[in-house]
Scaffold this active site. Structure first.
Site, PDB file in Angstrom:
ATOM      1  N   LYS A   9       0.874  -1.185   0.000  1.00 46.07           N
ATOM      2  CA  LYS A   9       0.000   0.000   0.000  1.00 46.07           C
ATOM      3  C   LYS A   9       0.901   1.220   0.000  1.00 46.07           C
ATOM      4  O   LYS A   9       2.001   1.183   0.555  1.00 46.07           O
ATOM      5  CB  LYS A   9      -0.884   0.014   1.255  1.00 46.07           C
ATOM      6  CG  LYS A   9      -2.121   0.863   1.101  1.00 46.07           C
ATOM      7  CD  LYS A   9      -3.246   0.077   0.443  1.00 46.07           C
ATOM      8  CE  LYS A   9      -4.398   0.947   0.040  1.00 46.07           C
ATOM      9  NZ  LYS A   9      -5.545   0.131  -0.410  1.00 46.07           N
ATOM     10  N   ASP A  52      -6.898   4.204  -4.741  1.00 42.50           N
ATOM     11  CA  ASP A  52      -7.578   4.113  -3.440  1.00 42.50           C
ATOM     12  C   ASP A  52      -8.186   5.505  -3.224  1.00 42.50           C
ATOM     13  O   ASP A  52      -8.410   6.236  -4.214  1.00 42.50           O
ATOM     14  CB  ASP A  52      -6.591   3.710  -2.329  1.00 42.50           C
ATOM     15  CG  ASP A  52      -7.295   3.279  -1.044  1.00 42.50           C
ATOM     16  OD1 ASP A  52      -7.786   2.143  -0.979  1.00 42.50           O
ATOM     17  OD2 ASP A  52      -7.380   4.087  -0.098  1.00 42.50           O
TER      18      ASP A  52
HETATM   19  P1  NDP Z   1     -12.831   7.903  -3.254  1.00 44.37           P
HETATM   20  O1  NDP Z   1     -11.737   8.854  -3.088  1.00 44.37           O
HETATM   21  O2  NDP Z   1     -13.386   7.654  -4.616  1.00 44.37           O
HETATM   22  O3  NDP Z   1     -14.054   8.276  -2.311  1.00 44.37           O
HETATM   23  C1  NDP Z   1     -13.890   8.380  -0.936  1.00 44.37           C
HETATM   24  C2  NDP Z   1     -15.213   8.733  -0.310  1.00 44.37           C
HETATM   25  O4  NDP Z   1     -15.104   8.601   1.098  1.00 44.37           O
HETATM   26  C3  NDP Z   1     -15.627  10.171  -0.573  1.00 44.37           C
HETATM   27  O5  NDP Z   1     -17.022  10.280  -0.559  1.00 44.37           O
HETATM   28  C4  NDP Z   1     -14.998  10.895   0.627  1.00 44.37           C
HETATM   29  O6  NDP Z   1     -15.627  12.121   0.953  1.00 44.37           O
HETATM   30  C5  NDP Z   1     -15.237   9.887   1.726  1.00 44.37           C
HETATM   31  N1  NDP Z   1     -14.202  10.047   2.751  1.00 44.37           N
HETATM   32  C6  NDP Z   1     -12.868   9.887   2.602  1.00 44.37           C
HETATM   33  N2  NDP Z   1     -12.222  10.146   3.736  1.00 44.37           N
HETATM   34  C7  NDP Z   1     -13.170  10.487   4.628  1.00 44.37           C
HETATM   35  C8  NDP Z   1     -13.140  10.859   5.981  1.00 44.37           C
HETATM   36  N3  NDP Z   1     -11.984  10.942   6.658  1.00 44.37           N
HETATM   37  N4  NDP Z   1     -14.332  11.127   6.598  1.00 44.37           N
HETATM   38  C9  NDP Z   1     -15.499  11.044   5.916  1.00 44.37           C
HETATM   39  N5  NDP Z   1     -15.589  10.701   4.618  1.00 44.37           N
HETATM   40  C10 NDP Z   1     -14.449  10.415   3.994  1.00 44.37           C
HETATM   41  O7  NDP Z   1     -12.299   6.526  -2.619  1.00 44.37           O
HETATM   42  P2  NDP Z   1     -12.803   5.040  -2.857  1.00 44.37           P
HETATM   43  O8  NDP Z   1     -14.270   5.014  -3.061  1.00 44.37           O
HETATM   44  O9  NDP Z   1     -11.912   4.411  -3.848  1.00 44.37           O
HETATM   45  O10 NDP Z   1     -12.438   4.385  -1.451  1.00 44.37           O
HETATM   46  C11 NDP Z   1     -13.373   4.310  -0.378  1.00 44.37           C
HETATM   47  C12 NDP Z   1     -12.970   3.205   0.576  1.00 44.37           C
HETATM   48  O11 NDP Z   1     -12.938   1.955  -0.129  1.00 44.37           O
HETATM   49  C13 NDP Z   1     -11.586   3.353   1.198  1.00 44.37           C
HETATM   50  O12 NDP Z   1     -11.624   2.802   2.500  1.00 44.37           O
HETATM   51  C14 NDP Z   1     -10.711   2.479   0.306  1.00 44.37           C
HETATM   52  O13 NDP Z   1      -9.561   2.039   0.986  1.00 44.37           O
HETATM   53  C15 NDP Z   1     -11.672   1.333   0.033  1.00 44.37           C
HETATM   54  N6  NDP Z   1     -11.383   0.516  -1.137  1.00 44.37           N
HETATM   55  C16 NDP Z   1     -11.228   1.071  -2.369  1.00 44.37           C
HETATM   56  C17 NDP Z   1     -10.990   0.258  -3.459  1.00 44.37           C
HETATM   57  C18 NDP Z   1     -10.895   0.796  -4.832  1.00 44.37           C
HETATM   58  O14 NDP Z   1     -10.751  -0.012  -5.754  1.00 44.37           O
HETATM   59  N7  NDP Z   1     -10.987   2.086  -5.054  1.00 44.37           N
HETATM   60  C19 NDP Z   1     -10.827  -1.200  -3.317  1.00 44.37           C
HETATM   61  C20 NDP Z   1     -11.087  -1.684  -1.981  1.00 44.37           C
HETATM   62  C21 NDP Z   1     -11.337  -0.837  -0.944  1.00 44.37           C
HETATM   63  P3  NDP Z   1     -14.897  13.504   0.579  1.00 44.37           P
HETATM   64  O15 NDP Z   1     -14.990  13.596  -0.916  1.00 44.37           O
HETATM   65  O16 NDP Z   1     -15.668  14.533   1.308  1.00 44.37           O
HETATM   66  O17 NDP Z   1     -13.474  13.369   1.058  1.00 44.37           O
HETATM   67  O1  2IT Z   2      -7.894  -1.620  -0.905  1.00 46.20           O
HETATM   68  C1  2IT Z   2      -7.829  -2.113  -2.053  1.00 46.20           C
HETATM   69  O2  2IT Z   2      -7.972  -3.327  -2.247  1.00 46.20           O
HETATM   70  C2  2IT Z   2      -7.583  -1.200  -3.174  1.00 46.20           C
HETATM   71  N1  2IT Z   2      -7.504   0.000  -2.972  1.00 46.20           N
HETATM   72  C3  2IT Z   2      -7.393  -1.752  -4.549  1.00 46.20           C
HETATM   73  C4  2IT Z   2      -6.001  -2.261  -4.741  1.00 46.20           C
HETATM   74  C5  2IT Z   2      -5.666  -2.707  -6.142  1.00 46.20           C
HETATM   75  O3  2IT Z   2      -4.493  -3.052  -6.324  1.00 46.20           O
HETATM   76  O4  2IT Z   2      -6.521  -2.725  -7.021  1.00 46.20           O
END
Ligand code: NDP
Ligand code: 2IT
Length: 456
Positions: free
Chosen positions: A137, A177
């Site tokens: 990560k 992420d």
């Molecule tokens: P994005 O950046 O696309 O979206 C993040 C969302 O979460 C936004 O709505 C943001 O709001 C909100 N957010 C972030 N930080 C905070 C905080 N401290 N308090 C409140 N709201 C918050 O990220 P993703 O959708 O990609 O990721 C979301 C989650 O999913 C994370 O935990 C990530 O690790 C996990 N994840 C992502 C994967 C991926 O493929 N993208 C895969 C597996 C897990 P704002 O815009 O106001 O900051």
């Molecule tokens: O938390 C996760 O699994 C991710 N942000 C995606 C990682 C990846 O390599 O696609």
């Protein structure tokens, strides 16, 4: 059994206590990392007591020490010519079963503790996908909010200039992420290619015209809902007609919502760090398209949805106070605490599926278990994203692209396999402990590979 490093190991409880004390001492102040390890150790330590070879070879100690953590200075210029310095990271956790693999996060809260918790979790998640991927990560404390495209580009190029020394298509393959999506991956891939003159799949989540996989954008959210569907099918139920609350409105939240709507569920809330919107009529496909454009292209705030559709916006609150059948935390770590769990249970929640990484605190998880709420832990429920990253690597190596249907079918098969693995290790009579199942299933594959390598 040989003598153990951490003192008293006469019972799983005593060992867990000693082990956690040692971990905290060696990693002072890294509270998120401690939390992620504790959550896994609670399931894995009793299992290790029945499989002593893991003990004598210190497998858990090795799995809680990253292979290496790289930190570096990232220096970039804003549109006014001001110079900024951020800190860049890449934590390469474990490559026992494949190249280091995991996302990059750009958020002001990023620090070593957060990246170590994420890299640690990634070991189990990637193992569950059935694909050959190790765990890593990375990211930066850079805040993308309010930055112009050119500033984002300059930051990504500066970050990749250093990161490129530490990654490679068979060595370490980052992806997105929080704060890192298609735009950032494209800037970083362009910079990697410029530095190395090597067109290889060194990042995943790329644009479709330059090696990206169809369905990668949708994969995490879709996968979370496919996993939920399996849990509900297992008890003879389905998503149809269920009232759903989702936190976040980024990549994962958007595509979880899309799949829930497709399967006949009703999504009534979405959020961002400013608060949540409540739409009692349900967010339909058209409204969701608005959200996707708002958050992905316009980079706006979810509050704007409330103005556009004339629904309430509840500022500075999380959506867990909204009555629902299914809750999907899809924003960030520790966004669902004990008090949130209590109100969800009081309002009759039947299932919680973690789209985000470690969104529930340990107390909240215990509370769900005590109250017989079905609980899908992140490492199982959100593994669809990295799984399709793994398939992007496969397609890049083969120099071919699969159709959306083919990738989606593979995603469904993988989520089913993860559900099966959870049943294998987590089923006790009629009750399934998905957290225990996912932790042990994820652990065994990595641990056995490490045993096979000997002491390395
Ligand atoms: P994005 O950046 O696309 O979206 C993040 C969302 O979460 C936004 O709505 C943001 O709001 C909100 N957010 C972030 N930080 C905070 C905080 N401290 N308090 C409140 N709201 C918050 O990220 P993703 O959708 O990609 O990721 C979301 C989650 O999913 C994370 O935990 C990530 O690790 C996990 N994840 C992502 C994967 C991926 O493929 N993208 C895969 C597996 C897990 P704002 O815009 O106001 O900051
Ligand atoms: O938390 C996760 O699994 C991710 N942000 C995606 C990682 C990846 O390599 O696609």
């Amino acid at each position: 059994m040989s003598k153990h490093l951490y003192g008293d190991y006469s019972t799983p409880e005593k060992f867990l206590q000693c082990f956690m004390a040692g971990l905290i001492k060696r990693n002072p102040g890294e509270v998120e990392f401690h939390q992620a390890v504790k959550e896994v150790a609670e399931s894995v330590v009793p299992f290790m007591f029945e499989h002593k070879e893991y003990f004598s070879n210190l497998i858990l100690e090795r799995m809680t020490e990253p292979d290496r953590s790289v930190t570096f200075r990232v220096c970039w210029e804003d549109d006014q010519g001001n110079v900024h310095v951020n800190r860049g990271y890449r934590v390469q956790f474990n490559n026992a079963i494949g190249p280091y693999k995991g996302g990059l996060r750009f958020h002001p809260s990023v620090n070593l503790s957060i990246l170590k918790f994420l890299g640690f979790e990634q070991q189990f998640k990637n193992s569950l996908t059935t694909l050959p991927m190790g765990a890593g990560k990375g990211g930066s404390d850079f805040n993308p909010k309010g930055k112009s495209n050119r500033e984002i580009m300059r930051f990504c190029q500066a970050y990749m200039t250093e990161l490129s020394k530490h990654i490679g298509e068979n060595m370490d393959v980052p992806a997105g992420d929080i704060g890192v999506g298609a735009r950032e991956i494209s800037y970083m891939f362009g910079q990697y290619k410029r530095i190395n003159d090597n067109f290889v799949g060194v990042l995943t989540g790329k644009g479709i015209s330059f090696g990206g996989s169809l369905i990668r954008t949708e994969a995490t959210g879709f996968g979370t809902v496919y996993f939920t569907q399996h849990m509900l099918n297992h008890i003879g139920d389905s998503i149809k007609g269920k009232r759903c609350v989702i936190s976040g409105s980024g990549n994962v939240a958007q595509y979880a919502a899309k799949k829930i709507i497709e399967l006949g569920g009703k999504v009534v809330a979405l959020s961002d760090s400013g608060g949540y919107i409540l739409d009692e009529d349900g967010i339909d496909s058209e409204k969701l398209e608005y959200v996707i454009d708002l958050k992905t292209n316009k980079r706006g705030r979810i509050e704007e949805y409330a103005q556009k559709y004339g629904v309430p916006f509840i500022a500075n609150k999380r959506p867990w106070e909204v009555k629902c059948d299914l809750a999907f935390p899809c924003a960030t770590q520790n966004e669902l605490e004990l008090e949130d769990a209590q109100i969800l249970v009081k309002n009759g929640v039947m299932l919680v599926a973690e789209g985000a990484n470690m969104p529930s605190t340990i107390d909240a998880i215990h509370y769900f278990k005590e109250h017989k709420v079905l609980f899908a832990p992140a490492k199982a429920a959100n593994a669809g994203g990295v799984a399709i990253s793994g398939l992007e690597m496969t397609q890049n190596s083969m120099r071919i692209s699969w159709t959306s249907e083919e990738v989606d079918q593979r995603l469904q098969d993988i989520m089913k396999s993860i559900h099966d693995q959870c049943l294998k290790y987590g089923k006790n009579g009629e009750v399934v402990d998905y957290l225990k199942g996912a932790n042990i299933a994820g652990f065994v594959k990595v641990a056995d590979a490490m045993l096979a390598y000997g002491v390395v």
